[in-house]
Structures are given as C-alpha cells and as structure tokens.
Design a protein around this motif. Sequence first.
Motif, PDB file in Angstrom:
ATOM      1  N   UNK A   1      -4.257  16.008   5.259  1.00  0.00           N
ATOM      2  CA  UNK A   1      -4.893  16.032   3.615  1.00  0.00           C
ATOM      3  C   UNK A   1      -4.978  14.708   3.312  1.00  0.00           C
ATOM      4  N   UNK A   2      -6.095  14.354   2.532  1.00  0.00           N
ATOM      5  CA  UNK A   2      -6.273  13.120   1.440  1.00  0.00           C
ATOM      6  C   UNK A   2      -4.971  12.916   0.693  1.00  0.00           C
ATOM      7  N   UNK A   3      -4.524  11.582   0.820  1.00  0.00           N
ATOM      8  CA  UNK A   3      -3.407  11.369  -0.392  1.00  0.00           C
ATOM      9  C   UNK A   3      -3.657  11.890  -1.812  1.00  0.00           C
TER      10      UNK A   3
ATOM     11  N   UNK B   1      -1.587  15.722  -5.844  1.00  0.00           N
ATOM     12  CA  UNK B   1      -2.112  16.347  -6.545  1.00  0.00           C
ATOM     13  C   UNK B   1      -1.190  18.043  -6.453  1.00  0.00           C
ATOM     14  N   UNK B   2      -0.842  18.301  -5.167  1.00  0.00           N
ATOM     15  CA  UNK B   2      -0.345  19.505  -4.941  1.00  0.00           C
ATOM     16  C   UNK B   2       1.330  19.254  -5.284  1.00  0.00           C
ATOM     17  N   UNK B   3       1.732  17.859  -4.910  1.00  0.00           N
ATOM     18  CA  UNK B   3       3.232  17.716  -5.242  1.00  0.00           C
ATOM     19  C   UNK B   3       3.448  17.827  -6.729  1.00  0.00           C
ATOM     20  N   UNK B   4       2.594  17.287  -7.606  1.00  0.00           N
ATOM     21  CA  UNK B   4       2.651  17.172  -8.780  1.00  0.00           C
ATOM     22  C   UNK B   4       2.494  18.743  -9.411  1.00  0.00           C
TER      23      UNK B   4
ATOM     24  N   UNK C   1       0.838  -1.264  -0.081  1.00  0.00           N
ATOM     25  CA  UNK C   1       0.028  -0.004   0.072  1.00  0.00           C
ATOM     26  C   UNK C   1       0.851   1.271   0.031  1.00  0.00           C
ATOM     27  N   UNK C   2       0.409   2.488  -0.607  1.00  0.00           N
ATOM     28  CA  UNK C   2       1.086   3.684  -0.464  1.00  0.00           C
ATOM     29  C   UNK C   2       1.493   4.161   0.723  1.00  0.00           C
ATOM     30  N   UNK C   3       2.435   4.927   1.006  1.00  0.00           N
ATOM     31  CA  UNK C   3       2.603   5.720   2.389  1.00  0.00           C
ATOM     32  C   UNK C   3       1.656   6.609   2.707  1.00  0.00           C
TER      33      UNK C   3
ATOM     34  N   UNK D   1       1.016  12.197   6.910  1.00  0.00           N
ATOM     35  CA  UNK D   1       0.172  12.621   8.042  1.00  0.00           C
ATOM     36  C   UNK D   1       0.571  14.242   8.336  1.00  0.00           C
ATOM     37  N   UNK D   2       0.600  15.245   7.256  1.00  0.00           N
ATOM     38  CA  UNK D   2       0.598  16.575   7.308  1.00  0.00           C
ATOM     39  C   UNK D   2      -0.796  17.032   7.364  1.00  0.00           C
ATOM     40  N   UNK D   3      -0.750  18.119   8.222  1.00  0.00           N
ATOM     41  CA  UNK D   3      -1.992  18.936   8.359  1.00  0.00           C
ATOM     42  C   UNK D   3      -1.970  19.942   7.266  1.00  0.00           C
ATOM     43  N   UNK D   4      -3.419  20.169   6.763  1.00  0.00           N
ATOM     44  CA  UNK D   4      -3.369  21.355   5.673  1.00  0.00           C
ATOM     45  C   UNK D   4      -2.859  22.523   6.037  1.00  0.00           C
ATOM     46  N   UNK D   5      -2.805  22.973   7.292  1.00  0.00           N
ATOM     47  CA  UNK D   5      -2.272  24.188   7.831  1.00  0.00           C
ATOM     48  C   UNK D   5      -0.545  24.234   7.628  1.00  0.00           C
TER      49      UNK D   5
END
Length: 102
Positions: A57-59, A64-67, A2-4, A7-11
């Motif tokens: 944040x959902x995976x 998407x943000x990383x991309x 499974x993907x990692x 656990x980072x918060x949106x803030x």
Amino acid sequence: MSPKVRKHLQSEIQEAVFKKVSKKKVSKRSKHPKVSVELEGKQVFTVKIPNMHNNTLPNREYERIAKDLRLDMEEFDQLISCKISGTKYMELLSQRISLEKN
C-alpha cells in the motif's frame, strides 16, 4: 530524514481490519470496501480499506487508514502485525473518543 517505508500488503491490511476492527461492510457497490466501526453498539465512523491485492500500500493511503482508525502510525503497524488485539484497539478507540468529546 525520510519517513519510514511500510511494507504491508493490501490483503494484510484488509484482513487485520476485518478481523480486529469490524466485520460489518457498509458499502456493497463501492470499488473499495468500507467498514462500519462500532463502539458500544453505536456506529462511530466508517473506514475505506483496500481491496485484497498482494501489492504494498502506498504510504499516503497507509497514513489515511491509520488516521481514519484514530491510530498513529506505530499503533497501526502493531494492529496489522498482531501486537494489538481487537479488544485493545477498542479500548484505545474508546479513550480517544472520550478525549475528543472533552
């Protein structure tokens, strides 16, 4: 395997993007802030980032943000956890954009 699970918060993500990538908001009316990423004084792209909530944040959004920032997941994790500075990010971005042009 499974993907990692991240656990980072949106803030935390919003704070890292504003601090290291861009402080320039593009959209003031949108539900989520969008920032303009500039390189050598020219706008390269915009990125929609999450609001300042204390939720994880959902995976799929994380990916998407990383991309959108032209980073792989490992680099994005490092950007948020302060292992990559804003200067280092701009160097990576410059290299990636020059590769995309060729």
